[in-house]
Design a protein around this motif. Structure first.
Motif, PDB file in Angstrom:
ATOM      1  N   GLN A 196      47.943  22.562  35.260  1.00  0.00           N
ATOM      2  CA  GLN A 196      47.035  23.302  34.370  1.00  0.00           C
ATOM      3  C   GLN A 196      45.922  23.957  35.182  1.00  0.00           C
ATOM      4  N   THR A 197      45.361  23.231  36.126  1.00  0.00           N
ATOM      5  CA  THR A 197      44.296  23.772  36.980  1.00  0.00           C
ATOM      6  C   THR A 197      44.813  24.923  37.835  1.00  0.00           C
ATOM      7  N   ASP A 198      46.005  24.747  38.416  1.00  0.00           N
ATOM      8  CA  ASP A 198      46.599  25.818  39.232  1.00  0.00           C
ATOM      9  C   ASP A 198      46.838  27.074  38.396  1.00  0.00           C
ATOM     10  N   ALA A 199      47.396  26.907  37.209  1.00  0.00           N
ATOM     11  CA  ALA A 199      47.695  28.055  36.349  1.00  0.00           C
ATOM     12  C   ALA A 199      46.413  28.748  35.889  1.00  0.00           C
ATOM     13  N   THR A 200      45.352  27.995  35.693  1.00  0.00           N
ATOM     14  CA  THR A 200      44.076  28.588  35.288  1.00  0.00           C
ATOM     15  C   THR A 200      43.539  29.517  36.379  1.00  0.00           C
ATOM     16  N   ARG A 201      43.783  29.182  37.628  1.00  0.00           N
ATOM     17  CA  ARG A 201      43.373  30.078  38.728  1.00  0.00           C
ATOM     18  C   ARG A 201      44.116  31.419  38.644  1.00  0.00           C
ATOM     19  N   PHE A 202      45.387  31.378  38.272  1.00  0.00           N
ATOM     20  CA  PHE A 202      46.152  32.614  38.089  1.00  0.00           C
ATOM     21  C   PHE A 202      45.567  33.430  36.934  1.00  0.00           C
ATOM     22  N   ALA A 203      45.160  32.753  35.872  1.00  0.00           N
ATOM     23  CA  ALA A 203      44.567  33.446  34.719  1.00  0.00           C
ATOM     24  C   ALA A 203      43.273  34.147  35.128  1.00  0.00           C
ATOM     25  N   GLU A 204      42.494  33.532  35.996  1.00  0.00           N
ATOM     26  CA  GLU A 204      41.262  34.164  36.477  1.00  0.00           C
ATOM     27  C   GLU A 204      41.576  35.397  37.329  1.00  0.00           C
ATOM     28  N   ARG A 205      42.639  35.317  38.130  1.00  0.00           N
ATOM     29  CA  ARG A 205      43.060  36.483  38.915  1.00  0.00           C
ATOM     30  C   ARG A 205      43.541  37.610  38.004  1.00  0.00           C
ATOM     31  N   LEU A 206      44.223  37.256  36.929  1.00  0.00           N
ATOM     32  CA  LEU A 206      44.698  38.242  35.961  1.00  0.00           C
ATOM     33  C   LEU A 206      43.512  38.959  35.330  1.00  0.00           C
ATOM     34  N   ARG A 207      42.517  38.207  34.919  1.00  0.00           N
ATOM     35  CA  ARG A 207      41.310  38.779  34.317  1.00  0.00           C
ATOM     36  C   ARG A 207      40.624  39.732  35.301  1.00  0.00           C
ATOM     37  N   ALA A 208      40.523  39.331  36.559  1.00  0.00           N
ATOM     38  CA  ALA A 208      39.909  40.181  37.587  1.00  0.00           C
ATOM     39  C   ALA A 208      40.721  41.464  37.777  1.00  0.00           C
ATOM     40  N   ALA A 209      42.049  41.371  37.697  1.00  0.00           N
ATOM     41  CA  ALA A 209      42.895  42.566  37.828  1.00  0.00           C
ATOM     42  C   ALA A 209      42.638  43.524  36.671  1.00  0.00           C
TER      43      ALA A 209
END
Length: 178
Positions: free
Chosen positions: A73-86
């Motif tokens: 869950q923590t790892d996937a949340t980091r991807f979500a933050e990268r998506l938001r930044a994109a």
């Protein structure tokens, strides 16, 4: 005196066995990526639109997904933050703190969403118009990326998007229904 030491030794062994029975499953789940041996409740808030049963589709989709461990869950949340930044960098979106919904200055097309995800080097992006089996309102554009053992799934409609959700994968290992 000897009986006393026997009882103390027996008590210590029982205490150690009980501790191992509790700790071993917890340690295995923390190191193996397996879900911990506890259950959790996930609440879903959804605004139903006329003639579109997307709230039921979202609930059914969530129920079909594999659970994520806290590490995943923590790892996937980091991807979500990268998506938001994109979205902010490549599409000019205004996003709230965390991974909440973003508002776009112009409704992005499937092509512009895919290009933003590709530029951010996010893994395995899938972007398409919502199908009747997708967990999003009809008429929206849905997107999903692989995020470690999980997925980040969201949708955009008329310039605003639903919050990207960190979820497990579907039984076939995909992020969106085929």
């Amino acid at each position: 005196m000897r009986v006393r030491w026997t009882w103390l030794t027996l008590g210590a062994l029982l205490l150690a066995a009980a501790g191992a029975a509790v700790l071993v499953p917890l340690l295995r789940s923390a190191t193996s990526g397996e879900p911990a041996t506890s259950s959790s409740l996930h609440l879903l808030a959804c605004a139903q639109q006329d003639r579109d049963d997307h709230c039921r589709r979202i609930a059914d989709d969530r129920a079909a997904r594999t659970p994520l461990s806290s590490v995943d869950q923590t790892d996937a949340t980091r991807f979500a933050e990268r998506l938001r930044a994109a979205f902010e960098t490549h599409l000019g979106a205004q996003c709230q703190d965390g991974i909440d919904a973003c508002v776009f200055p112009q409704p992005p097309t499937a092509e512009s969403l895919r290009a933003a995800l590709d530029k951010a080097a996010l893994p395995g992006p899938v972007v398409r118009q919502v199908r009747i089996t997708d967990p999003a309102p009809l008429g929206a554009t849905i997107y999903a990326i692989r995020a470690g053992a999980g997925c980040v799934v969201g949708w955009v409609q008329a310039g605003a998007g639903g919050s990207p959700q960190v979820v497990g994968r579907l039984p076939g290992g995909t992020c969106l229904p085929e």
